[in-house]
Design a protein around this motif. Structure first.
Motif, mmCIF file in Angstrom:
data_model
loop_
_atom_site.group_PDB
_atom_site.id
_atom_site.type_symbol
_atom_site.label_atom_id
_atom_site.label_comp_id
_atom_site.label_asym_id
_atom_site.label_seq_id
_atom_site.Cartn_x
_atom_site.Cartn_y
_atom_site.Cartn_z
ATOM 1 N N ASN A 21 -55.988 -51.438 -52.570
ATOM 2 C CA ASN A 21 -55.213 -50.513 -53.388
ATOM 3 C C ASN A 21 -55.642 -50.624 -54.847
ATOM 4 N N VAL A 22 -56.050 -51.830 -55.235
ATOM 5 C CA VAL A 22 -56.413 -52.119 -56.619
ATOM 6 C C VAL A 22 -57.659 -52.993 -56.652
ATOM 7 N N LYS A 23 -58.639 -52.594 -57.462
ATOM 8 C CA LYS A 23 -59.828 -53.412 -57.694
ATOM 9 C C LYS A 23 -59.629 -54.150 -59.013
ATOM 10 N N VAL A 24 -59.793 -55.469 -58.970
ATOM 11 C CA VAL A 24 -59.461 -56.327 -60.098
ATOM 12 C C VAL A 24 -60.688 -57.108 -60.565
ATOM 13 N N PHE A 25 -60.831 -57.202 -61.872
ATOM 14 C CA PHE A 25 -61.850 -58.044 -62.479
ATOM 15 C C PHE A 25 -61.137 -59.097 -63.316
ATOM 16 N N VAL A 26 -61.566 -60.345 -63.190
ATOM 17 C CA VAL A 26 -60.990 -61.441 -63.968
ATOM 18 C C VAL A 26 -61.898 -61.718 -65.158
ATOM 19 N N THR A 27 -61.342 -61.594 -66.354
ATOM 20 C CA THR A 27 -62.095 -61.856 -67.576
ATOM 21 C C THR A 27 -61.696 -63.211 -68.152
ATOM 22 N N ARG A 39 -59.081 -63.063 -73.260
ATOM 23 C CA ARG A 39 -57.734 -62.489 -73.177
ATOM 24 C C ARG A 39 -57.649 -61.075 -73.757
ATOM 25 N N SER A 40 -58.308 -60.829 -74.866
ATOM 26 C CA SER A 40 -58.211 -59.535 -75.537
ATOM 27 C C SER A 40 -58.869 -58.394 -74.751
ATOM 28 N N GLU A 41 -59.691 -58.711 -73.762
ATOM 29 C CA GLU A 41 -60.331 -57.686 -72.929
ATOM 30 C C GLU A 41 -59.461 -57.285 -71.742
ATOM 31 N N ALA A 42 -58.388 -58.001 -71.500
ATOM 32 C CA ALA A 42 -57.567 -57.795 -70.306
ATOM 33 C C ALA A 42 -56.547 -56.672 -70.478
ATOM 34 N N ASP A 43 -56.229 -56.044 -69.352
ATOM 35 C CA ASP A 43 -55.114 -55.097 -69.291
ATOM 36 C C ASP A 43 -53.816 -55.848 -69.044
ATOM 37 N N THR A 82 -50.462 -63.642 -50.244
ATOM 38 C CA THR A 82 -50.091 -63.877 -48.860
ATOM 39 C C THR A 82 -51.324 -63.711 -47.989
ATOM 40 N N GLY A 83 -51.364 -64.426 -46.894
ATOM 41 C CA GLY A 83 -52.472 -64.309 -45.952
ATOM 42 C C GLY A 83 -52.215 -63.262 -44.880
ATOM 43 N N ILE A 84 -51.046 -62.626 -44.941
ATOM 44 C CA ILE A 84 -50.662 -61.622 -43.954
ATOM 45 C C ILE A 84 -50.599 -60.263 -44.639
ATOM 46 N N GLN A 85 -51.517 -59.393 -44.286
ATOM 47 C CA GLN A 85 -51.652 -58.101 -44.955
ATOM 48 C C GLN A 85 -50.375 -57.270 -44.901
ATOM 49 N N SER A 86 -49.666 -57.284 -43.793
ATOM 50 C CA SER A 86 -48.464 -56.460 -43.645
ATOM 51 C C SER A 86 -47.304 -56.929 -44.529
ATOM 52 N N GLU A 87 -47.366 -58.153 -45.030
ATOM 53 C CA GLU A 87 -46.329 -58.673 -45.927
ATOM 54 C C GLU A 87 -46.587 -58.311 -47.389
ATOM 55 N N ALA A 88 -47.788 -57.859 -47.690
ATOM 56 C CA ALA A 88 -48.194 -57.628 -49.075
ATOM 57 C C ALA A 88 -47.650 -56.321 -49.634
ATOM 58 N N ASP A 89 -47.361 -56.349 -50.947
ATOM 59 C CA ASP A 89 -46.985 -55.137 -51.665
ATOM 60 C C ASP A 89 -48.218 -54.313 -52.000
ATOM 61 N N LYS A 90 -49.311 -55.001 -52.287
ATOM 62 C CA LYS A 90 -50.590 -54.361 -52.611
ATOM 63 C C LYS A 90 -51.735 -55.182 -52.037
ATOM 64 N N ILE A 91 -52.855 -54.512 -51.773
ATOM 65 C CA ILE A 91 -54.078 -55.163 -51.334
ATOM 66 C C ILE A 91 -55.040 -55.139 -52.512
ATOM 67 N N VAL A 92 -55.557 -56.310 -52.891
ATOM 68 C CA VAL A 92 -56.451 -56.390 -54.047
ATOM 69 C C VAL A 92 -57.845 -56.846 -53.631
ATOM 70 N N TYR A 93 -58.805 -56.320 -54.346
ATOM 71 C CA TYR A 93 -60.203 -56.700 -54.187
ATOM 72 C C TYR A 93 -60.679 -57.196 -55.548
ATOM 73 N N PHE A 94 -61.235 -58.395 -55.592
ATOM 74 C CA PHE A 94 -61.761 -58.952 -56.835
ATOM 75 C C PHE A 94 -63.234 -58.596 -56.942
ATOM 76 N N ASP A 96 -60.187 -51.354 -61.460
ATOM 77 C CA ASP A 96 -59.054 -50.535 -61.888
ATOM 78 C C ASP A 96 -58.232 -51.291 -62.924
ATOM 79 N N LEU A 97 -58.288 -52.612 -62.812
ATOM 80 C CA LEU A 97 -57.455 -53.477 -63.634
ATOM 81 C C LEU A 97 -58.246 -54.720 -64.033
ATOM 82 N N VAL A 98 -58.234 -55.046 -65.317
ATOM 83 C CA VAL A 98 -58.885 -56.262 -65.816
ATOM 84 C C VAL A 98 -57.773 -57.248 -66.148
#
Length: 91
Positions: free
Chosen positions: A14-20, A23-27, A48-60, A68-70
């Motif tokens: 649902n969301v693609k995430v990049f870890v910076t 700090r000032s580069e982050a959303d 969580t390790g159980i996909q059906s329990e998650a509010d969102k699915i993230v990809y780093f 989508d989000l830093v």
């Protein structure tokens, strides 16, 4: 919220995430916890390790341009929060 499930498949997320490291580069400044009851705000993440329990699915992703989000990770819960409120709709 949010309880998140990490995926290795970008198209599944649902969301693609990049870890910076800057700090000032982050959303969003994120505090990670293992306590699901503590994850009550969008800046406090619990996985969580159980996909059906998650509010969102993230990809780093390895690139800020693909994200989508830093985020910047913090060890201090009170330091967590949105730096770019325009992106708050992602969570």
């Amino acid at each position: 919220m949010p309880k998140l499930y990490k995926t290795d498949i970008a198209s599944e997320a649902n969301v693609k995430v990049f870890v910076t490291g800057i700090r000032s580069e982050a959303d969003l400044v994120v505090y990670e916890t293992t306590d699901t009851w503590a994850a009550t705000e969008s800046q406090i993440w619990c996985y969580t390790g159980i996909q059906s329990e998650a509010d969102k699915i993230v990809y780093f992703t390895g690139s800020a341009f693909e994200a989508d989000l830093v985020i910047y990770k913090t060890d201090i819960q009170s330091d967590a929060g949105w730096l770019n409120h325009g992106k708050a709709t992602w969570l």
